[in-house]
Scaffold this motif. Structure first.
Motif, PDB file in Angstrom:
ATOM      1  N   GLU A 164      -6.838   0.826 -16.213  1.00 44.16           N
ATOM      2  CA  GLU A 164      -5.479   1.063 -16.738  1.00 44.16           C
ATOM      3  C   GLU A 164      -5.273   0.356 -18.079  1.00 44.16           C
ATOM      4  N   GLY A 203      -9.840  -0.918   1.781  1.00 42.92           N
ATOM      5  CA  GLY A 203      -9.479  -0.689   0.371  1.00 42.92           C
ATOM      6  C   GLY A 203     -10.179   0.524  -0.213  1.00 42.92           C
ATOM      7  N   TYR A 207     -11.142  -5.384   3.105  1.00 44.54           N
ATOM      8  CA  TYR A 207     -10.595  -6.688   2.713  1.00 44.54           C
ATOM      9  C   TYR A 207     -10.186  -7.459   3.965  1.00 44.54           C
ATOM     10  N   PHE A 259      -8.069  -4.660   5.896  1.00 44.49           N
ATOM     11  CA  PHE A 259      -7.506  -3.536   5.146  1.00 44.49           C
ATOM     12  C   PHE A 259      -8.651  -2.769   4.500  1.00 44.49           C
ATOM     13  N   LEU A 268      -2.385   7.244  -6.825  1.00 44.76           N
ATOM     14  CA  LEU A 268      -1.196   6.400  -6.812  1.00 44.76           C
ATOM     15  C   LEU A 268      -1.593   4.931  -6.702  1.00 44.76           C
ATOM     16  N   SER A 269      -0.615   4.066  -6.919  1.00 40.93           N
ATOM     17  CA  SER A 269      -0.822   2.636  -6.753  1.00 40.93           C
ATOM     18  C   SER A 269      -1.294   2.356  -5.314  1.00 40.93           C
ATOM     19  N   GLY A 270      -2.339   1.543  -5.179  1.00 45.11           N
ATOM     20  CA  GLY A 270      -2.831   1.198  -3.846  1.00 45.11           C
ATOM     21  C   GLY A 270      -3.840   2.179  -3.278  1.00 45.11           C
ATOM     22  N   SER A 271      -4.229   3.213  -4.058  1.00 44.10           N
ATOM     23  CA  SER A 271      -5.160   4.217  -3.522  1.00 44.10           C
ATOM     24  C   SER A 271      -6.611   3.743  -3.549  1.00 44.10           C
ATOM     25  N   GLY A 272      -6.888   2.626  -4.211  1.00 45.18           N
ATOM     26  CA  GLY A 272      -8.241   2.068  -4.182  1.00 45.18           C
ATOM     27  C   GLY A 272      -9.015   2.207  -5.476  1.00 45.18           C
ATOM     28  N   LYS A 273      -8.333   2.599  -6.547  1.00 41.26           N
ATOM     29  CA  LYS A 273      -9.024   2.836  -7.820  1.00 41.26           C
ATOM     30  C   LYS A 273      -9.673   1.566  -8.360  1.00 41.26           C
ATOM     31  N   SER A 274      -8.876   0.478  -8.433  1.00 41.02           N
ATOM     32  CA  SER A 274      -9.420  -0.778  -8.983  1.00 41.02           C
ATOM     33  C   SER A 274     -10.506  -1.334  -8.080  1.00 41.02           C
ATOM     34  N   THR A 275     -10.324  -1.164  -6.782  1.00 41.42           N
ATOM     35  CA  THR A 275     -11.338  -1.654  -5.839  1.00 41.42           C
ATOM     36  C   THR A 275     -12.680  -0.988  -6.140  1.00 41.42           C
TER      37      THR A 275
HETATM   38  N1  LIG Z   1      -8.033  -9.077  -2.309  1.00 39.40           N
HETATM   39  C1  LIG Z   1      -7.394  -8.205  -1.516  1.00 39.40           C
HETATM   40  N2  LIG Z   1      -7.093  -8.506  -0.235  1.00 39.40           N
HETATM   41  C2  LIG Z   1      -6.466  -7.631   0.560  1.00 39.40           C
HETATM   42  N3  LIG Z   1      -6.090  -6.388   0.184  1.00 39.40           N
HETATM   43  C3  LIG Z   1      -6.357  -6.027  -1.085  1.00 39.40           C
HETATM   44  C4  LIG Z   1      -7.015  -6.899  -2.009  1.00 39.40           C
HETATM   45  N4  LIG Z   1      -7.143  -6.273  -3.183  1.00 39.40           N
HETATM   46  C5  LIG Z   1      -6.577  -5.057  -3.014  1.00 39.40           C
HETATM   47  N5  LIG Z   1      -6.118  -4.907  -1.766  1.00 39.40           N
HETATM   48  C6  LIG Z   1      -5.451  -3.719  -1.195  1.00 39.40           C
HETATM   49  O1  LIG Z   1      -6.321  -2.604  -1.297  1.00 39.40           O
HETATM   50  C7  LIG Z   1      -5.599  -1.430  -1.663  1.00 39.40           C
HETATM   51  C8  LIG Z   1      -6.229  -0.804  -2.866  1.00 39.40           C
HETATM   52  O2  LIG Z   1      -5.981  -1.637  -3.973  1.00 39.40           O
HETATM   53  P1  LIG Z   1      -6.430  -1.251  -5.454  1.00 39.40           P
HETATM   54  O3  LIG Z   1      -5.995  -2.344  -6.352  1.00 39.40           O
HETATM   55  O4  LIG Z   1      -7.844  -0.864  -5.454  1.00 39.40           O
HETATM   56  O5  LIG Z   1      -5.549   0.050  -5.696  1.00 39.40           O
HETATM   57  P2  LIG Z   1      -5.240   0.794  -7.048  1.00 39.40           P
HETATM   58  O6  LIG Z   1      -5.329   2.250  -6.722  1.00 39.40           O
HETATM   59  O7  LIG Z   1      -6.091   0.302  -8.137  1.00 39.40           O
HETATM   60  O8  LIG Z   1      -3.738   0.405  -7.259  1.00 39.40           O
HETATM   61  P3  LIG Z   1      -2.981  -0.129  -8.571  1.00 39.40           P
HETATM   62  O9  LIG Z   1      -2.839   1.064  -9.459  1.00 39.40           O
HETATM   63  O10 LIG Z   1      -1.674  -0.597  -8.033  1.00 39.40           O
HETATM   64  O11 LIG Z   1      -3.833  -1.217  -9.143  1.00 39.40           O
HETATM   65  C9  LIG Z   1      -4.160  -1.864  -1.899  1.00 39.40           C
HETATM   66  O12 LIG Z   1      -3.384  -1.498  -0.782  1.00 39.40           O
HETATM   67  C10 LIG Z   1      -4.221  -3.362  -2.033  1.00 39.40           C
HETATM   68  O13 LIG Z   1      -3.072  -3.979  -1.518  1.00 39.40           O
END
Ligand SMILES: Nc1ncnc2c1ncn2[C@@H]1O[C@H](COP(=O)(O)OP(=O)(O)OP(=O)(O)O)[C@@H](O)[C@H]1O
Length: 276
Positions: A191, A44, A11, A42, A63-70
């Protein structure tokens, strides 16, 4: 049905700068992550690979921020990958042009989110029919298909209601019905039940399993809850800091956690079981 390799998302950096940083073969994951951060970006998702067979529920946990949604959102390119390959239902997803991508999203991949955006001025039936409308299906046919989908999720008699008249759990059912109505090859679920009360959440998990028993769909299901992952997942992939830490069946993960991070989830689960 899904085949992903070396999937990476940087990102916040232009594609060429990100690609140059990723092209340093000697970097270990920590160094790569630090180099991307030092450049103002960053990491992701980092070098993610997995396969999902037809009919599986593949749970992505971390955990939150581990990259699952990405990772999930790269499968239909809601998030544009920086590197890697993605095949879904026979399509080379990264090679698709805009029209191909639209077709993939409208026909092959359904999505259900945590906060489902229902149209408040439209009936539940019209909301459930939305994906078919986008596809250009004639009205009578799409409303009939929407009714079938609503019946499958236990909302047969609520088609005329407005979304505001439904509970949170019922609204998630409408979201699920909307995705099911299009009969996609693959369902991406981010989720979807996390905002629901524990009992309703359990009900929705059971609904999903009973829908699977009726007709198996290929599902990628993101959750931060190991209990949910174990209950639903045919297999589970655990992520941390954008990387895959462990993939396997629930039994494999419980029996042989790959590292302390996974072991902490398992210990937490056992602690909760002991307390219950
Ligand atoms: N558009 C973006 N620009 C910059 N960083 C991003 C962007 N989208 C996500 N991130 C960062 O990438 C990392 C992974 O995010 P992601 O949403 O994939 O995590 P996640 O495991 O799904 O977390 P959550 O359960 O909180 O949704 C996070 O640290 C987030 O801050």
């Amino acid at each position: 049905m899904i085949e992903v390799s070396n999937l990476t998302k940087v990102y916040g950096l232009p594609a060429d700068a990100a690609t140059a940083l990723l092209a340093r073969p000697d970097d270990d994951p920590g160094t790569r992550r630090a180099a991307v951060s030092a450049a103002g970006g960053f990491l992701g998702a980092d070098d993610v690979g997995f396969r999902v067979a037809e009919g599986e529920i593949f749970a992505v946990m971390g955990l939150s921020g581990s990259g699952k949604s990405t990772v999930l959102r790269m499968l239909n390119r809601l998030v544009e990958p920086t590197a890697g390959t993605i095949r879904v239902a026979g399509h080379d997803v990264r090679a698709l042009d805009d029209a191909g991508l639209r077709r993939l999203r409208n026909h092959s991949i359904g999505m259900v989110f945590q906060h489902f955006a229902l149209f408040h001025h439209r009936s539940v039936r019209e909301n459930a029919a939305y994906g078919l409308r986008v596809r250009g299906m004639p009205k009578a046919e799409r409303l009939a298909r929407a009714d079938e989908a609503l019946a499958r999720v236990g909302l047969a008699d609520r088609g005329d209601a407005a979304p505001a008249q439904l509970s949170g759990g019922q609204r998630q059912r409408v979201g699920l019905a909307r995705a099911l109505a299009t009969e996609p090859d693959v369902l991406l679920m981010d989720e979807p039940f996390s905002a629901l009360d524990p009992l309703i959440r359990r009900e929705m998990q059971e609904l999903l399993l009973s829908l699977q028993a009726e007709r198996r769909r290929t599902i990628v299901f993101v959750t931060h809850d190991l209990v949910e992952a174990l209950r639903l997942g045919t297999r589970i992939m655990i992520m941390r800091d954008g990387r895959v830490i462990q993939s396997g069946t629930g039994a494999e993960i419980l029996g042989d956690p790959a590292d302390d991070y996974v072991a902490a989830f398992v210990a937490d689960l056992r602690g909760n079981e002991a307390a219950a």
